[in-house]
Design a protein around this motif. Sequence first.
Motif, PDB file in Angstrom:
ATOM      1  N   ARG A 130       0.821  -1.215   0.000  1.00 25.46           N
ATOM      2  CA  ARG A 130       0.000   0.000   0.000  1.00 25.46           C
ATOM      3  C   ARG A 130       0.853   1.263   0.000  1.00 25.46           C
ATOM      4  O   ARG A 130       0.329   2.375  -0.190  1.00 25.46           O
ATOM      5  N   LEU A 131       2.147   1.112   0.231  1.00 25.34           N
ATOM      6  CA  LEU A 131       3.047   2.245   0.320  1.00 25.34           C
ATOM      7  C   LEU A 131       4.416   1.817  -0.183  1.00 25.34           C
ATOM      8  O   LEU A 131       4.876   0.698   0.093  1.00 25.34           O
ATOM      9  N   GLY A 132       5.072   2.682  -0.947  1.00 27.19           N
ATOM     10  CA  GLY A 132       6.436   2.395  -1.346  1.00 27.19           C
ATOM     11  C   GLY A 132       7.366   2.473  -0.138  1.00 27.19           C
ATOM     12  O   GLY A 132       6.993   2.958   0.931  1.00 27.19           O
ATOM     13  N   GLU A 133       8.585   2.027  -0.302  1.00 26.87           N
ATOM     14  CA  GLU A 133       9.522   2.021   0.817  1.00 26.87           C
ATOM     15  C   GLU A 133       9.953   3.450   1.148  1.00 26.87           C
ATOM     16  O   GLU A 133      10.419   4.202   0.289  1.00 26.87           O
ATOM     17  N   VAL A 134       9.770   3.804   2.413  1.00 24.73           N
ATOM     18  CA  VAL A 134      10.095   5.147   2.895  1.00 24.73           C
ATOM     19  C   VAL A 134      10.873   5.030   4.202  1.00 24.73           C
ATOM     20  O   VAL A 134      10.808   4.018   4.902  1.00 24.73           O
ATOM     21  N   ILE A 135      11.595   6.079   4.513  1.00 27.81           N
ATOM     22  CA  ILE A 135      12.188   6.260   5.834  1.00 27.81           C
ATOM     23  C   ILE A 135      11.233   7.112   6.652  1.00 27.81           C
ATOM     24  O   ILE A 135      10.638   8.055   6.130  1.00 27.81           O
ATOM     25  N   VAL A 136      11.071   6.773   7.922  1.00 23.94           N
ATOM     26  CA  VAL A 136      10.273   7.590   8.835  1.00 23.94           C
ATOM     27  C   VAL A 136      11.187   8.108   9.935  1.00 23.94           C
ATOM     28  O   VAL A 136      11.944   7.334  10.538  1.00 23.94           O
ATOM     29  N   VAL A 137      11.128   9.400  10.197  1.00 24.18           N
ATOM     30  CA  VAL A 137      11.919  10.017  11.261  1.00 24.18           C
ATOM     31  C   VAL A 137      10.953  10.625  12.274  1.00 24.18           C
ATOM     32  O   VAL A 137      10.210  11.559  11.948  1.00 24.18           O
ATOM     33  N   GLN A 138      10.943  10.062  13.483  1.00 27.22           N
ATOM     34  CA  GLN A 138      10.083  10.576  14.540  1.00 27.22           C
ATOM     35  C   GLN A 138      10.877  11.548  15.403  1.00 27.22           C
ATOM     36  O   GLN A 138      11.892  11.193  15.993  1.00 27.22           O
ATOM     37  N   VAL A 139      10.410  12.800  15.471  1.00 30.92           N
ATOM     38  CA  VAL A 139      11.078  13.847  16.236  1.00 30.92           C
ATOM     39  C   VAL A 139      10.165  14.245  17.386  1.00 30.92           C
ATOM     40  O   VAL A 139       8.996  14.570  17.167  1.00 30.92           O
ATOM     41  N   GLU A 140      10.686  14.205  18.608  1.00 29.65           N
ATOM     42  CA  GLU A 140       9.891  14.595  19.770  1.00 29.65           C
ATOM     43  C   GLU A 140      10.221  16.028  20.170  1.00 29.65           C
ATOM     44  O   GLU A 140      11.378  16.441  20.132  1.00 29.65           O
ATOM     45  N   GLY A 141       9.196  16.762  20.572  1.00 28.20           N
ATOM     46  CA  GLY A 141       9.369  18.165  20.926  1.00 28.20           C
ATOM     47  C   GLY A 141       9.201  18.434  22.405  1.00 28.20           C
ATOM     48  O   GLY A 141       8.860  19.540  22.800  1.00 28.20           O
ATOM     49  N   HIS A 142       9.440  17.414  23.250  1.00 25.95           N
ATOM     50  CA  HIS A 142       9.262  17.626  24.682  1.00 25.95           C
ATOM     51  C   HIS A 142      10.405  18.443  25.262  1.00 25.95           C
ATOM     52  O   HIS A 142      11.536  18.411  24.796  1.00 25.95           O
ATOM     53  N   ASN A 143      10.072  19.202  26.307  1.00 27.25           N
ATOM     54  CA  ASN A 143      11.065  20.019  27.003  1.00 27.25           C
ATOM     55  C   ASN A 143      10.705  20.063  28.486  1.00 27.25           C
ATOM     56  O   ASN A 143       9.868  19.272  28.952  1.00 27.25           O
ATOM     57  N   ARG A 144      11.321  20.957  29.240  1.00 24.50           N
ATOM     58  CA  ARG A 144      11.059  21.036  30.682  1.00 24.50           C
ATOM     59  C   ARG A 144       9.586  21.261  30.989  1.00 24.50           C
ATOM     60  O   ARG A 144       9.065  20.801  32.020  1.00 24.50           O
ATOM     61  N   LEU A 145       8.892  21.943  30.110  1.00 21.25           N
ATOM     62  CA  LEU A 145       7.477  22.237  30.320  1.00 21.25           C
ATOM     63  C   LEU A 145       6.567  21.252  29.598  1.00 21.25           C
ATOM     64  O   LEU A 145       5.344  21.384  29.670  1.00 21.25           O
ATOM     65  N   GLY A 146       7.138  20.308  28.882  1.00 26.07           N
ATOM     66  CA  GLY A 146       6.345  19.266  28.249  1.00 26.07           C
ATOM     67  C   GLY A 146       6.229  19.368  26.744  1.00 26.07           C
ATOM     68  O   GLY A 146       6.071  18.356  26.075  1.00 26.07           O
ATOM     69  N   GLY A 147       6.311  20.580  26.192  1.00 26.78           N
ATOM     70  CA  GLY A 147       6.152  20.685  24.753  1.00 26.78           C
ATOM     71  C   GLY A 147       6.620  22.010  24.210  1.00 26.78           C
ATOM     72  O   GLY A 147       6.430  23.069  24.829  1.00 26.78           O
ATOM     73  N   SER A 148       7.219  21.969  23.038  1.00 25.80           N
ATOM     74  CA  SER A 148       7.783  23.156  22.388  1.00 25.80           C
ATOM     75  C   SER A 148       6.803  23.845  21.463  1.00 25.80           C
ATOM     76  O   SER A 148       6.988  25.003  21.100  1.00 25.80           O
ATOM     77  N   PHE A 149       5.774  23.115  21.027  1.00 24.63           N
ATOM     78  CA  PHE A 149       4.824  23.558  20.013  1.00 24.63           C
ATOM     79  C   PHE A 149       5.520  23.898  18.693  1.00 24.63           C
ATOM     80  O   PHE A 149       4.947  24.550  17.831  1.00 24.63           O
TER      81      PHE A 149
END
Length: 399
Positions: A130-149
């Motif tokens: 259903r999908l060609g071969e791709v790379i997925v990069v998961q980036v988290e935006g957590h910080n001291r307050l929980g989120g960078s937005f």
Amino acid sequence: MFCRILLTGIFCFAGCISRVDARAAVASGQAAAPAAAASAAAAPAPPLAGRVIEFAVHGAALEGNRLGDSPERRVTVYLPPSYDRAATRRYPVIYSLGGYAPLPAVAGQADFGPLQMIIAATDQAIVHGRLGEVIVVQVEGHNRLGGSFWVNSASTGRWEDFVTRDVVAAIDAAFRTIARRDSRGLYGGSMGGYGAISIAMHRPRLFGTVFAQSPCCLALVAELGPTPAWPALGQLSLEQADAAFRQGDPRALEGMALAAAFAPDAARPPFYGDLPYHMQGDRVVPDEPAHARWAAQLPPARLDREAAGLKTLHGLRIQYGDQDSLRHIVISLPAFHRALLAHGVPHEFHVDHLGHMGRTRFADDAVPFFARTLAGAAADGQRGDRVTGVAGAKADASQ
């Protein structure tokens, strides 16, 4: 008791933690899972045909932030099944932006959480054609307050630049990517959905196709409107917000995170941000210029200047559920859809009858979207046609 009284009625807008689930997790000695993951029934991750690695990225854009967060970050990289065998082949990349998560242990769940669902859905879509071969990069935006937005802020750091400069450059240098705009996709849910839209508007030449699921914070209405919760939040210490979070209530910490992101202020420790409302007599009213600074960050206020870039995308899809408990999303997204149409921005708009985050939405909605809009991601190796403006409102039974 003082903390609990002040927290009553404070908003919850970016993938909040279920109080029951959080307290049960605390009692069992495990990290609390955000509501984005709470809808996912506990289940083992299916075996992967590809593989997953953790990759270190130095965030030059995060250096010197007022919260004292380290610029040394780690991203999760999914490599498709043929990556280790096809030594000269290059692959399109989907960058996935995480939602609000106060602790690193929450962002990368040990159980079958949001990150695992995205990777498993991608892997299974590739395996089943259903999908060609791709790379997925998961980036988290957590910080001291929980989120960078995912915004550039003098208080939290330049998180948009971290993604668009530090992460993309590091991934292109270390992995066999197709380092072209048309083969870079951007995905995010909740806080990550806001980031996907915001970054696409600022950097349309970097990503060719964008999917925002249940994006938060597009208008200062409902939970983000003038409620008594905001002035109450100004009376809380960071320690009280932390204590509330440990009891399963992240809402005060979330408000502090938004203030630090949208209206940074070096003179307002401990979260170094200005709140958008204050009390005037017995009324809650906008606190200027902070309220105007918040509003100016939001995508609808930027459309007059930045719609032209969105028109060049090969695909833009926005999806949410009309049963979302975060009512500002239900109110703001139809308005944003109308604003995009008024500015002539081609996009897809889909509403289902679910809540904030659904277990199979990435597999059912994002996968086919990227298969037809991301260059090199179609299962037959052919890129789909460019997306035109479509408004969908069919029910979606996935959860």
